[in-house]
Design a protein around this motif. Structure first.
Motif, PDB file in Angstrom:
ATOM      1  N   GLY A  67     -30.095  43.741  -5.838  1.00 49.17           N
ATOM      2  CA  GLY A  67     -30.652  44.730  -4.753  1.00 49.17           C
ATOM      3  C   GLY A  67     -30.500  46.290  -5.290  1.00 49.17           C
ATOM      4  N   LEU A  68     -31.194  47.114  -4.567  1.00 51.75           N
ATOM      5  CA  LEU A  68     -31.182  48.459  -4.880  1.00 51.75           C
ATOM      6  C   LEU A  68     -30.245  48.987  -3.848  1.00 51.75           C
ATOM      7  CD1 LEU A  68     -32.766  50.318  -6.957  1.00 51.75           C
ATOM      8  CD2 LEU A  68     -34.315  51.018  -5.245  1.00 51.75           C
ATOM      9  N   PHE A  69     -29.225  49.866  -4.369  1.00 50.43           N
ATOM     10  CA  PHE A  69     -28.371  50.622  -3.415  1.00 50.43           C
ATOM     11  C   PHE A  69     -28.278  51.980  -3.368  1.00 50.43           C
ATOM     12  CE2 PHE A  69     -25.899  46.626  -1.810  1.00 50.43           C
ATOM     13  CZ  PHE A  69     -26.630  45.526  -2.800  1.00 50.43           C
ATOM     14  N   SER A  70     -27.738  52.616  -2.265  1.00 52.53           N
ATOM     15  CA  SER A  70     -27.830  53.965  -2.205  1.00 52.53           C
ATOM     16  C   SER A  70     -26.532  54.526  -3.281  1.00 52.53           C
ATOM     17  CB  SER A  70     -27.509  54.400  -0.937  1.00 52.53           C
ATOM     18  OG  SER A  70     -27.177  55.930  -1.054  1.00 52.53           O
ATOM     19  N   ALA A  71     -26.864  55.379  -4.349  1.00 47.41           N
ATOM     20  CA  ALA A  71     -25.642  55.928  -4.995  1.00 47.41           C
ATOM     21  C   ALA A  71     -25.430  57.342  -4.370  1.00 47.41           C
ATOM     22  CB  ALA A  71     -26.108  55.858  -6.356  1.00 47.41           C
ATOM     23  N   ALA A  72     -26.120  57.674  -3.434  1.00 45.60           N
ATOM     24  CA  ALA A  72     -25.874  59.207  -2.833  1.00 45.60           C
ATOM     25  C   ALA A  72     -24.543  59.226  -2.193  1.00 45.60           C
ATOM     26  CB  ALA A  72     -27.056  59.296  -1.805  1.00 45.60           C
ATOM     27  N   LYS A  73     -23.995  60.617  -2.452  1.00 42.71           N
ATOM     28  CA  LYS A  73     -22.666  60.668  -2.054  1.00 42.71           C
ATOM     29  C   LYS A  73     -22.640  60.726  -0.307  1.00 42.71           C
ATOM     30  CE  LYS A  73     -20.919  62.612  -6.105  1.00 42.71           C
ATOM     31  NZ  LYS A  73     -21.221  63.701  -7.130  1.00 42.71           N
ATOM     32  N   ASP A  74     -23.855  61.258   0.074  1.00 46.37           N
ATOM     33  CA  ASP A  74     -24.011  61.601   1.442  1.00 46.37           C
ATOM     34  C   ASP A  74     -25.052  60.455   2.258  1.00 46.37           C
ATOM     35  OD1 ASP A  74     -22.472  63.835   1.145  1.00 46.37           O
ATOM     36  OD2 ASP A  74     -24.098  65.185   0.332  1.00 46.37           O
ATOM     37  N   VAL A  75     -24.771  60.642   3.410  1.00 49.25           N
ATOM     38  CA  VAL A  75     -25.865  59.747   4.309  1.00 49.25           C
ATOM     39  C   VAL A  75     -27.178  60.155   3.858  1.00 49.25           C
ATOM     40  CG1 VAL A  75     -26.668  59.261   6.523  1.00 49.25           C
ATOM     41  CG2 VAL A  75     -24.059  59.541   6.257  1.00 49.25           C
ATOM     42  N   LEU A  76     -28.029  59.259   3.545  1.00 49.71           N
ATOM     43  CA  LEU A  76     -29.660  59.550   3.328  1.00 49.71           C
ATOM     44  C   LEU A  76     -30.365  59.677   4.718  1.00 49.71           C
ATOM     45  CD1 LEU A  76     -30.393  57.385   0.531  1.00 49.71           C
ATOM     46  CD2 LEU A  76     -29.981  59.768   0.327  1.00 49.71           C
ATOM     47  N   LYS A  77     -30.965  60.834   5.006  1.00 46.85           N
ATOM     48  CA  LYS A  77     -31.555  60.841   6.279  1.00 46.85           C
ATOM     49  C   LYS A  77     -33.161  60.352   6.253  1.00 46.85           C
ATOM     50  CE  LYS A  77     -28.301  63.520   8.395  1.00 46.85           C
ATOM     51  NZ  LYS A  77     -27.582  62.869   9.498  1.00 46.85           N
ATOM     52  N   PRO A  78     -33.356  60.077   7.486  1.00 46.42           N
ATOM     53  CA  PRO A  78     -34.756  59.685   7.460  1.00 46.42           C
ATOM     54  C   PRO A  78     -35.724  60.535   6.915  1.00 46.42           C
ATOM     55  CG  PRO A  78     -33.776  59.247   9.606  1.00 46.42           C
ATOM     56  CD  PRO A  78     -32.596  59.970   8.677  1.00 46.42           C
ATOM     57  N   GLY A  79     -36.771  60.405   6.066  1.00 44.05           N
ATOM     58  CA  GLY A  79     -37.779  61.190   5.528  1.00 44.05           C
ATOM     59  C   GLY A  79     -37.412  61.462   4.095  1.00 44.05           C
ATOM     60  N   ALA A  80     -36.003  61.135   3.537  1.00 37.79           N
ATOM     61  CA  ALA A  80     -35.436  61.602   2.422  1.00 37.79           C
ATOM     62  C   ALA A  80     -36.510  60.618   1.114  1.00 37.79           C
ATOM     63  CB  ALA A  80     -33.933  61.278   2.363  1.00 37.79           C
ATOM     64  N   LEU A  81     -36.727  61.285   0.163  1.00 39.00           N
ATOM     65  CA  LEU A  81     -37.346  60.575  -0.855  1.00 39.00           C
ATOM     66  C   LEU A  81     -36.460  59.965  -1.617  1.00 39.00           C
ATOM     67  CD1 LEU A  81     -40.172  59.822  -2.442  1.00 39.00           C
ATOM     68  CD2 LEU A  81     -39.823  62.062  -3.386  1.00 39.00           C
ATOM     69  N   VAL A  82     -36.269  58.845  -1.823  1.00 37.63           N
ATOM     70  CA  VAL A  82     -35.218  58.400  -2.844  1.00 37.63           C
ATOM     71  C   VAL A  82     -35.731  58.189  -4.318  1.00 37.63           C
ATOM     72  CG1 VAL A  82     -33.606  56.446  -2.811  1.00 37.63           C
ATOM     73  CG2 VAL A  82     -34.920  56.768  -0.858  1.00 37.63           C
ATOM     74  N   PHE A  83     -36.780  57.676  -4.381  1.00 38.16           N
ATOM     75  CA  PHE A  83     -37.553  57.607  -5.672  1.00 38.16           C
ATOM     76  C   PHE A  83     -39.016  57.777  -5.784  1.00 38.16           C
ATOM     77  CE2 PHE A  83     -36.754  53.011  -4.901  1.00 38.16           C
ATOM     78  CZ  PHE A  83     -38.004  52.611  -5.081  1.00 38.16           C
ATOM     79  N   LYS A  84     -39.530  57.959  -6.934  1.00 43.74           N
ATOM     80  CA  LYS A  84     -40.954  57.766  -7.072  1.00 43.74           C
ATOM     81  C   LYS A  84     -41.198  57.005  -8.323  1.00 43.74           C
ATOM     82  CE  LYS A  84     -41.686  62.681  -7.632  1.00 43.74           C
ATOM     83  NZ  LYS A  84     -42.648  63.798  -7.125  1.00 43.74           N
ATOM     84  N   GLU A  85     -42.192  56.271  -8.421  1.00 45.90           N
ATOM     85  CA  GLU A  85     -42.171  55.380  -9.482  1.00 45.90           C
ATOM     86  C   GLU A  85     -43.605  55.295 -10.030  1.00 45.90           C
ATOM     87  OE1 GLU A  85     -40.050  52.012  -9.125  1.00 45.90           O
ATOM     88  OE2 GLU A  85     -40.349  51.164 -11.053  1.00 45.90           O
ATOM     89  N   LEU A  86     -43.852  55.408 -11.349  1.00 46.89           N
ATOM     90  CA  LEU A  86     -45.168  55.315 -11.797  1.00 46.89           C
ATOM     91  C   LEU A  86     -45.134  53.703 -12.389  1.00 46.89           C
ATOM     92  CD1 LEU A  86     -46.400  57.800 -14.542  1.00 46.89           C
ATOM     93  CD2 LEU A  86     -47.400  57.462 -12.537  1.00 46.89           C
ATOM     94  N   ALA A 114     -50.504  46.840  -8.742  1.00 45.38           N
ATOM     95  CA  ALA A 114     -49.712  47.527  -9.932  1.00 45.38           C
ATOM     96  C   ALA A 114     -48.320  46.711 -10.212  1.00 45.38           C
ATOM     97  CB  ALA A 114     -49.475  48.772  -9.313  1.00 45.38           C
ATOM     98  N   LEU A 115     -47.991  46.865 -11.331  1.00 47.19           N
ATOM     99  CA  LEU A 115     -46.545  46.411 -11.665  1.00 47.19           C
ATOM    100  C   LEU A 115     -45.603  47.668 -11.801  1.00 47.19           C
ATOM    101  CD1 LEU A 115     -45.067  43.604 -12.225  1.00 47.19           C
ATOM    102  CD2 LEU A 115     -45.175  44.077 -14.668  1.00 47.19           C
ATOM    103  N   PHE A 116     -44.533  47.650 -11.193  1.00 53.34           N
ATOM    104  CA  PHE A 116     -43.484  48.455 -11.450  1.00 53.34           C
ATOM    105  C   PHE A 116     -42.195  47.907 -11.945  1.00 53.34           C
ATOM    106  CE2 PHE A 116     -45.995  49.751  -7.721  1.00 53.34           C
ATOM    107  CZ  PHE A 116     -46.512  50.953  -8.235  1.00 53.34           C
ATOM    108  N   VAL A 117     -41.426  48.480 -12.674  1.00 55.87           N
ATOM    109  CA  VAL A 117     -40.580  48.013 -13.512  1.00 55.87           C
ATOM    110  C   VAL A 117     -39.193  48.799 -13.101  1.00 55.87           C
ATOM    111  CG1 VAL A 117     -42.094  47.090 -15.254  1.00 55.87           C
ATOM    112  CG2 VAL A 117     -40.953  49.301 -15.566  1.00 55.87           C
ATOM    113  N   GLN A 118     -39.125  49.787 -12.485  1.00 57.27           N
ATOM    114  CA  GLN A 118     -37.741  50.632 -12.474  1.00 57.27           C
ATOM    115  C   GLN A 118     -36.935  50.271 -11.376  1.00 57.27           C
ATOM    116  OE1 GLN A 118     -38.400  54.765 -14.087  1.00 57.27           O
ATOM    117  NE2 GLN A 118     -40.391  54.064 -13.894  1.00 57.27           N
ATOM    118  N   SER A 119     -37.651  50.663 -10.160  1.00 56.42           N
ATOM    119  CA  SER A 119     -36.744  50.724  -8.949  1.00 56.42           C
ATOM    120  C   SER A 119     -37.247  49.697  -7.949  1.00 56.42           C
ATOM    121  CB  SER A 119     -36.700  51.908  -8.514  1.00 56.42           C
ATOM    122  OG  SER A 119     -36.455  53.054  -9.296  1.00 56.42           O
TER     123      SER A 119
END
Ligand SMILES: C[S@@+](CC[C@H](N)C(=O)[O-])C[C@H]1O[C@@H](n2cnc3c(N)ncnc32)[C@H](O)[C@@H]1O
Length: 946
Positions: free
Chosen positions: A193-212, A462-467
């Motif tokens: 699974g994909l997990f938060s690696a942030a040190k702080d709480v991620l707030k609503p609206g935060a952009l976690v990643f974008k991917e081509l 689309a096929l994404f591969v990273q996240s």
């Protein structure tokens, strides 16, 4: 001039529409010819700057740069079935990913793409300039792409992507730290699974990643409406809805004006020549050729002409294979010459820009590896041999036939490709089947359907591969994803604690629990164990029917001794007894007679007590819990709980005394609507009790051990039919909203009707679980309008005096603005309703926006700063009256504010719309005028008149 292009559809003459404004030509047009696949070196030399050929390997998929405009949206994984696999490995994140595939069942070894050193002949593809050259073995080539810089590493450990993975976002804490990491879900049996690696709480609206995407195609139904290069949806511009989407490859007249069609294959469409050229270089060249070749076959001709088979997958597969081939050949060239050739460099300069370039380069370099090693064919498909797979499905046979003709034109190679023989070349290596099929399976498992947010229509694959491929599903997700063109963006919708798993919903969340479970099982082959599924056999977030509610209520009252789904749980932690809920429910009734009931465990004899007080306490706690639960799900955990249940005191409805049948009918409707507001509910206190477990799970406060123990057990004693009425999908909700005729009512300033509609809307929205952000956006948008409308009404209501006193001097002006005596009558009727028949008579009311009038009168700008807000009472020279109805309206209005804030948050972070999206500007308008309305609404009142 590139011979591969000169004959192609890129010539002006080959564009299938004359009305399209021609883009700046970048090359000399040559007479139209059929595709010529053989490269002319002399041309290449001559027109080096403009030449694009097969060797132009590192071309950008950065079309998303161009398209930021419009196509954003939700999407659902395309076709999904991936079995969870625990590999007992913690992956240290995308930015510094070095994960090791220890799963013998799948992964690199089996896929054979990496680490297998077998000599291969180059692909027999005449159009490829390097084909005559000795191409390195495929494994070496792919090793080049993915593991070139890892010579000192253990063979299983992959090359770490660039310090900052192109897709991963910085947490802001440290610039090179990714916000996400891929890890095993350990106990949850969901694989990775994909997990938060942030040190702080991620707030609503935060952009976690974008991917081509690694590869992307417009789907069949949208081909003639959506640009195949930049994914711009022309239907948006034209304000067309899904109906205008052509199916079966048909073409709507309006889109013919908007897009141009590739004259070669006559299948794909583009915004303009620039897009066409770009796509040609990136993807379409070989695809076009393949499509044309396959058209020689009668069956396939029919397929392309009539779309008798969906060609989306095959085109996507084509592009997937094409990119791999292109990259491999380019790597081969580089290996041979130690550098990129001139044309390739040129491509980089022209077609790569900014972030996209970095990401595209990364995808070129690592994409194939990631697909081979980390995207795993689901177990359910692993057993099916390629042969069986092939024989079983003529659909796939056809798909493969087309792909073969695109990427492996020579017949003998094609056969080998299909057989998966090691004799064949290129992508073909796999003990259990062909590479082509392997890729097809991965595409089917991991492909995401690209959607347009505004219309919520699926426009591509689309096929994404990273996240995003590593994100697991939850019916109560904490993230959502949207598309900007074909680039996917993932944002937070609920607070995410450091280390918490990031989840998305693969399906519509509006369905009942049964429906969701069924769909997940059928389509994705897993049983969801999210809190919503686990604890809510009836989805409490859509309106439960009375029986279901009753069942929950019954259980809720004795919740302390019950697991929310298992039944009786012995309070003795060393006892594992569980029993059916029935006998216990029977005892519940005794509580009405006795203050205390004893429940004896049939296994260990432990006696637990249940008292009225306990039940009472539990219910109170449950109320608090549910308030937080609801907030959590709305992504607003920073807010204080609302006190009490949400009912609006607008229900003091007295029907006006009237003999006019029409008026009476209207009033009855309004009264019904207002009365209906009382039933706008949050879950009842008893039902709330059942939310406890879910809340605890959601907030990380673990339930007591006994319950945790039982929660792990399978099965449920609760079998409740779910409400079939609310099994609406997103579009159904939107339709419902549209059907309220609210927009129409507002635009006609028919206040009675509009208010009536707004309340209906409010009910629909309140009765629907708005978890998916497009729904939230829609909710926000409409709520804004409701509040705005009511704020205006309030102003009118509360400024009657000033209206009257000023009326004379303004009468001409007002006359102009009113222009409709029906409006006045309606408004008066509404006042009568709202104030119990005693509405104040005033002239000039119903005239345009009250804010406008006030603005004009007072020459005050709208509040922008806090100081201004603080001083607004001084700045407000308006005498106002607060009537009972205006007081009620203000109350109601304020109760809607949290929703506006939610919506504004979404807007602020542009979760939902492209910059130029129409909805965005309409929404902006609503928010702005709402703020104005609230400003005026909160101006000090004069004492209420009796
Ligand atoms: C897009 S993949 C997600 C990544 C996947 N877990 C992996 O290890 O590759 C989707 C697959 O993950 C598994 N999965 C996703 N969500 C799940 C859930 N809530 N419960 C169980 N399995 C889940 C299913 O096998 C599904 O087909």
């Amino acid at each position: 001039m590139d011979p591969n292009l000169e004959d192609s559809a890129i010539d002006d003459q080959s564009l299938e529409t004359s009305s399209f404004p021609s883009a700046t030509p970048t090359r000399v047009n040559k007479p139209k010819r059929n595709y010529r696949t053989k490269k002319r070196d002399s041309d290449n030399e001559k027109d080096g700057n403009e030449v694009m050929n097969e060797n132009d390997s590192i071309e950008s998929t950065s079309q998303t740069q161009q398209l930021a405009s419009s196509s954003t949206g939700i999407s659902l994984p395309y076709i999904q079935s991936q079995n969870a696999q625990n590999i007992g490995e913690v992956y240290p994140g995308l930015a510094r990913l070095s994960f090791l595939d220890q799963d013998s069942g799948t992964g690199s070894g089996e896929d054979g793409g990496i680490g297998v050193n077998r000599p291969r002949r180059p692909l027999q593809q005449k159009s490829l300039p390097l084909q005559q050259q000795e191409t390195p073995s495929s494994s070496e080539e792919e090793g080049d792409q993915s593991t070139a810089s890892q010579t000192n590493q253990s063979p299983e450990i992959l090359d770490a992507p660039p310090t900052t993975s192109p897709s991963a976002m910085s947490s802001g804490v440290s610039s090179d730290s990714s916000l996400v990491e891929i890890k095993d879900t350990a106990l949850e049996n969901k694989g990775r699974g994909l997990f938060s690696a942030a040190k702080d709480v991620l707030k609503p609206g935060a952009l976690v990643f974008k991917e081509l995407g690694y590869c992307q195609v417009v789907n069949d139904a949208s081909l003639s409406c959506v640009c195949s290069a930049c994914f711009k949806d022309t239907r948006e511009e034209q304000g067309e809805d899904e109906k205008s989407a052509t199916t079966g490859g048909g073409v709507s007249a309006s889109n013919q004006r908007k897009l141009v069609r590739c004259a070669g294959c006559k299948v794909v469409w583009y915004c303009n020549k620039t897009c066409q050229i770009k796509d040609w270089k990136l993807h379409h060249q070989l695809e076009c050729q393949g499509i044309q070749q396959s058209m020689k076959n009668a069956v396939m001709k029919d397929v392309w002409a009539k779309r008798s088979m969906d060609t989306t997958t095959v085109r996507a597969l084509c592009r997937l294979v094409r990119r791999r081939v292109r990259v491999r050949i380019s790597a081969a060239y580089k290996a041979e010459h130690g550098k990129m050739d001139a044309a390739q460099k040129q491509v980089n300069e022209v077609y790569y820009s900014g972030l996209d370039q970095k990401e595209d380069e990364w995808l070129d370099e690592h994409g194939a590896t990631w697909i081979d090693q980390y995207l795993r064919v689901p177990k359910s498909q692993q057993d099916v041999s390629s042969k069986g797979f092939l024989d079983e499905s003529t659909h796939f046979t056809k798909i493969m036939a087309v792909v073969m003709s695109c990427v492996v034109p020579a017949k003998e190679d094609r056969a080998a490709f299909m057989r998966g023989s090691s004799e064949s070349e290129g992508e073909v290596e796999d003990a259990s089947g062909t590479k082509g099929f392997e890729l097809l399976r991965k595409l089917l498992s991991y492909g995401f359907s690209v959607t347009n947010l505004e219309t919520t229509t699926a426009i591509g694959l689309a096929l994404f591969v990273q996240s995003i491929p590593f994100m697991n599903h939850s019916c109560l997700p904490n993230c959502v994803y949207t598309f900007k063109g074909s680039r996917v963006e993932c944002r937070v919708i609920r607070e995410i604690q450091p280390g918490e798993e990031l989840t998305i919903s693969y399906i519509d969340q509006i369905g009942t629990t049964q429906e969701r479970q069924k769909q997940l099982k059928e389509q994705y082959h897993f049983t969801c164990t999210c809190p919503l599924c686990q604890y809510f056999p009836v989805n409490p977030l859509i309106q439960p029917n009375q029986e279901a509610l009753q069942a929950i209520v019954s259980k809720a009252t004795i919740a302390p001794l019950l697991d929310s789904k298992q039944g009786f749980i012995c309070a003795n932690t060393s006892c594992t007894a569980q029993s059916d809920i029935g006998p216990i429910l029977a005892m519940e009734s005794q509580l009405a007679i006795y203050n205390k009931v004893e429940l004896k465990c049939g296994t260990c004899g432990h006696v637990a007590e249940l008292t009225q007080e306990i039940v009472q306490e539990n219910q109170e706690e449950a109320e608090r819990i549910v308030a937080r639960f609801v907030r959590e799900m709305n992504g607003r955990s920073d807010q204080q709980p609302k006190s009490g249940s949400r009912t609006f005191e607008l229900a003091k409805v007295k029907l006006p005394e009237t003999t006019d049948e029409k008026e009476a009918e209207e009033a009855r409707k309004t009264a019904a609507a207002l009365g209906g507001m009382n039933s706008v509910h949050e879950p009842s206190a008893a039902a709330i009790q059942c939310f406890e477990e879910a809340y605890r799970t959601l907030t990380g406060i673990l339930p007591p051990q006994t319950r945790a123990k039982s929660r792990r057990s399978a099965g449920s004693s609760m079998d409740i039919d779910e409400d079939p009425v609310h099994r609406s999908a997103l579009h159904r909700l939107v339709r419902q909203l549209e059907q309220t005729g609210f927009d129409e009512a507002v635009s006609h300033k028919n206040w009675v009707f509009a208010l009536h509609r707004s309340l209906e809307l409010e009910r629909i929205l309140n009765n629907t679980y708005i978890g998916h952000h497009p729904l939230k956006a829609i909710q926000g948008y409409y709520t804004c309008k409701i509040v705005n409308l009511l704020a205006n009404l309030l102003l009118e209501e509360s400024t009657i005096e000033i209206e009257e006193s000023d009326h004379e001097q303004d009468s001409d002006e007002d006359e102009e603005m009113v222009g409709n005596s029906d409006d006045e009558r309606d408004l008066q009727a509404l006042r009568n309703v709202m104030s119990g028949g005693g509405g104040k008579k005033s002239k000039g009311l119903g005239a345009g926006s009250m804010q406008e009038q006030l603005m004009k009168r007072n020459q005050v700008g709208f509040v922008k700063t806090q100081d201004e807000v603080a001083n607004k009472s001084k700045a407000a020279p308006i005498k106002r009256i607060q009537t009972e109805s205006s007081r009620q309206l203000l109350m109601y209005l304020k109760s809607l504010i949290p929703k506006i804030e939610d919506a504004e948050l979404l807007h602020q972070f542009r979760v939902c719309w492209g910059k130029d999206g129409k909805l965005a500007s309409r929404y902006r308008h609503q928010v702005d005028s709402l703020k104005q309305a609230l400003y005026y609404a909160e101006l000090p009142f004069q004492e209420t008149k009796a």
